[in-house]
Design an enzyme around this catalytic site. Sequence first.
Site, PDB file in Angstrom:
ATOM      1  N   LYS A  78      40.645  38.405  27.499  1.00 24.63           N
ATOM      2  CA  LYS A  78      40.043  37.529  28.521  1.00 24.63           C
ATOM      3  C   LYS A  78      39.399  38.280  29.690  1.00 24.63           C
ATOM      4  O   LYS A  78      39.329  37.780  30.808  1.00 24.63           O
ATOM      5  CB  LYS A  78      41.070  36.496  29.062  1.00 24.63           C
ATOM      6  N   HIS A 120      41.708  44.920  21.471  1.00 25.99           N
ATOM      7  CA  HIS A 120      42.452  44.642  22.709  1.00 25.99           C
ATOM      8  C   HIS A 120      43.633  45.602  22.846  1.00 25.99           C
ATOM      9  O   HIS A 120      44.506  45.411  23.701  1.00 25.99           O
ATOM     10  CB  HIS A 120      43.023  43.215  22.681  1.00 25.99           C
ATOM     11  N   SER A 150      42.400  32.766  32.938  1.00 24.25           N
ATOM     12  CA  SER A 150      41.617  32.608  31.715  1.00 24.25           C
ATOM     13  C   SER A 150      42.538  32.648  30.486  1.00 24.25           C
ATOM     14  O   SER A 150      42.401  31.842  29.563  1.00 24.25           O
ATOM     15  CB  SER A 150      40.576  33.726  31.639  1.00 24.25           C
TER      16      SER A 150
HETATM   17  S1  PPS Z   1      38.718  37.258  24.246  1.00 26.81           S
HETATM   18  O1  PPS Z   1      39.255  36.058  23.547  1.00 26.81           O
HETATM   19  O2  PPS Z   1      39.801  38.090  24.764  1.00 26.81           O
HETATM   20  O3  PPS Z   1      37.769  38.009  23.446  1.00 26.81           O
HETATM   21  O4  PPS Z   1      37.990  36.638  25.528  1.00 26.81           O
HETATM   22  P1  PPS Z   1      36.928  37.386  26.441  1.00 26.81           P
HETATM   23  O5  PPS Z   1      35.599  37.262  25.843  1.00 26.81           O
HETATM   24  O6  PPS Z   1      37.423  38.738  26.791  1.00 26.81           O
HETATM   25  O7  PPS Z   1      36.999  36.568  27.787  1.00 26.81           O
HETATM   26  C1  PPS Z   1      36.615  35.229  27.893  1.00 26.81           C
HETATM   27  C2  PPS Z   1      36.311  35.001  29.354  1.00 26.81           C
HETATM   28  O8  PPS Z   1      35.020  35.594  29.640  1.00 26.81           O
HETATM   29  C3  PPS Z   1      34.152  34.572  30.109  1.00 26.81           C
HETATM   30  N1  PPS Z   1      32.776  34.846  29.687  1.00 26.81           N
HETATM   31  C4  PPS Z   1      31.780  35.094  30.558  1.00 26.81           C
HETATM   32  N2  PPS Z   1      31.779  35.183  31.914  1.00 26.81           N
HETATM   33  C5  PPS Z   1      30.587  35.416  32.520  1.00 26.81           C
HETATM   34  N3  PPS Z   1      29.419  35.546  31.852  1.00 26.81           N
HETATM   35  C6  PPS Z   1      29.369  35.467  30.497  1.00 26.81           C
HETATM   36  N4  PPS Z   1      28.230  35.595  29.860  1.00 26.81           N
HETATM   37  C7  PPS Z   1      30.604  35.237  29.794  1.00 26.81           C
HETATM   38  N5  PPS Z   1      30.935  35.094  28.496  1.00 26.81           N
HETATM   39  C8  PPS Z   1      32.256  34.853  28.460  1.00 26.81           C
HETATM   40  C9  PPS Z   1      34.715  33.303  29.478  1.00 26.81           C
HETATM   41  O9  PPS Z   1      34.198  32.156  30.094  1.00 26.81           O
HETATM   42  C10 PPS Z   1      36.192  33.526  29.706  1.00 26.81           C
HETATM   43  O10 PPS Z   1      36.541  33.444  31.080  1.00 26.81           O
HETATM   44  P2  PPS Z   1      37.023  32.110  31.834  1.00 26.81           P
HETATM   45  O11 PPS Z   1      37.460  32.552  33.194  1.00 26.81           O
HETATM   46  O12 PPS Z   1      38.149  31.533  31.038  1.00 26.81           O
HETATM   47  O13 PPS Z   1      35.830  31.214  31.894  1.00 26.81           O
END
Ligand code: PPS
Length: 303
Positions: free
Chosen positions: A55, A116, A146
């Site tokens: 996340k 991860h 998140s």
């Molecule tokens: S995972 O399942 O661990 O692979 O998730 P991960 O991709 O690491 O994290 C998901 C969070 O990243 C946010 N996210 C983004 N934020 C800003 N810009 C872009 N383009 C973007 N893409 C993914 C996603 O919304 C999750 O965060 P939260 O705070 O829950 O919205």
Amino acid sequence: MSLEKMNDLNLKESTRPENKEINGVLMNKWIYDNWDKVWNFQAKSDDLLIATYAKSGTTWTQEIVDMIQNDGNVEKCQRANTFDRQPFIEWIMPPPFHSGFDLAMKMPSPRTLKTHLPVQMVPPSFWKENSKIIYMARNAKDCLVSYYHFSRMNKYVPDPGTFEEYIEAFMNGRVLWGSWYDHVKGWWDAKDKHRILYLFYEDMKENPKKEILKILKFMEKDISEEILNKIIHHTSFDIMKQNPMANYTTLPTSIMDHSISPFMRKGITGDWKNHFTVAQNEKFDEDYKKKMEGTTLIFRTEI
Ligand code: PPS
């Protein structure tokens, strides 16, 4: 198996799996059972590994890297789901689901991979082969929020309980892939010894151009200003949220139920303020200070 077919199946695997510790780090049962395979994963010198604590902006980084590799060609980046374009190396699933591990083994080089794993659990072949690694870190409080919502909607992750209970679990590292504190510090120390580009979610949010330029330099790629702007646009939260090849909506609802909480939830810095009470925040900060004592690693919790 097609995703539609998977959707039709009321699989036993879609109930929350058991979790077990590997060297003090909580993993799901399938990873635990197959740990030897993961540890012996054969990295290659031209692999690019995207490493994160869960996340922290993994999918975002994955999309940026894919866009760079495909010179800003959006259609090419929509050839498959994120998890099929860039395999999740420790993700081993029982049949009939394919696993990221198997996918990585079959993929032709050069491969872009996701993990991860905390740094001490990264398969040693990555260090031996000197593969490039991009590490993206996110501040603990937004990461926790998140992860909490993700744990509500994703049946492959332990049930988070109440938010209060989840804060405790997170602080104690009793969540999948273990302690956030150890993860970010471990990778921070490793970055001086290996080919690791250490980035922050907050910096990417504040100034994507600047951070994408760092990635380009690290990948030894040159692109035009026009393509760079296209990448910034295509990888913005609003666009990625609508992109079925990046937003995880193609998975069956028995695995991820976006009606509980979407994978692309808010994509902001500072949402923790809408979740933590004053008392929870004080307790968290006090504990944070102890756990992060002595490190030069500094996070921003607002931008
Ligand atoms: S995972 O399942 O661990 O692979 O998730 P991960 O991709 O690491 O994290 C998901 C969070 O990243 C946010 N996210 C983004 N934020 C800003 N810009 C872009 N383009 C973007 N893409 C993914 C996603 O919304 C999750 O965060 P939260 O705070 O829950 O919205």
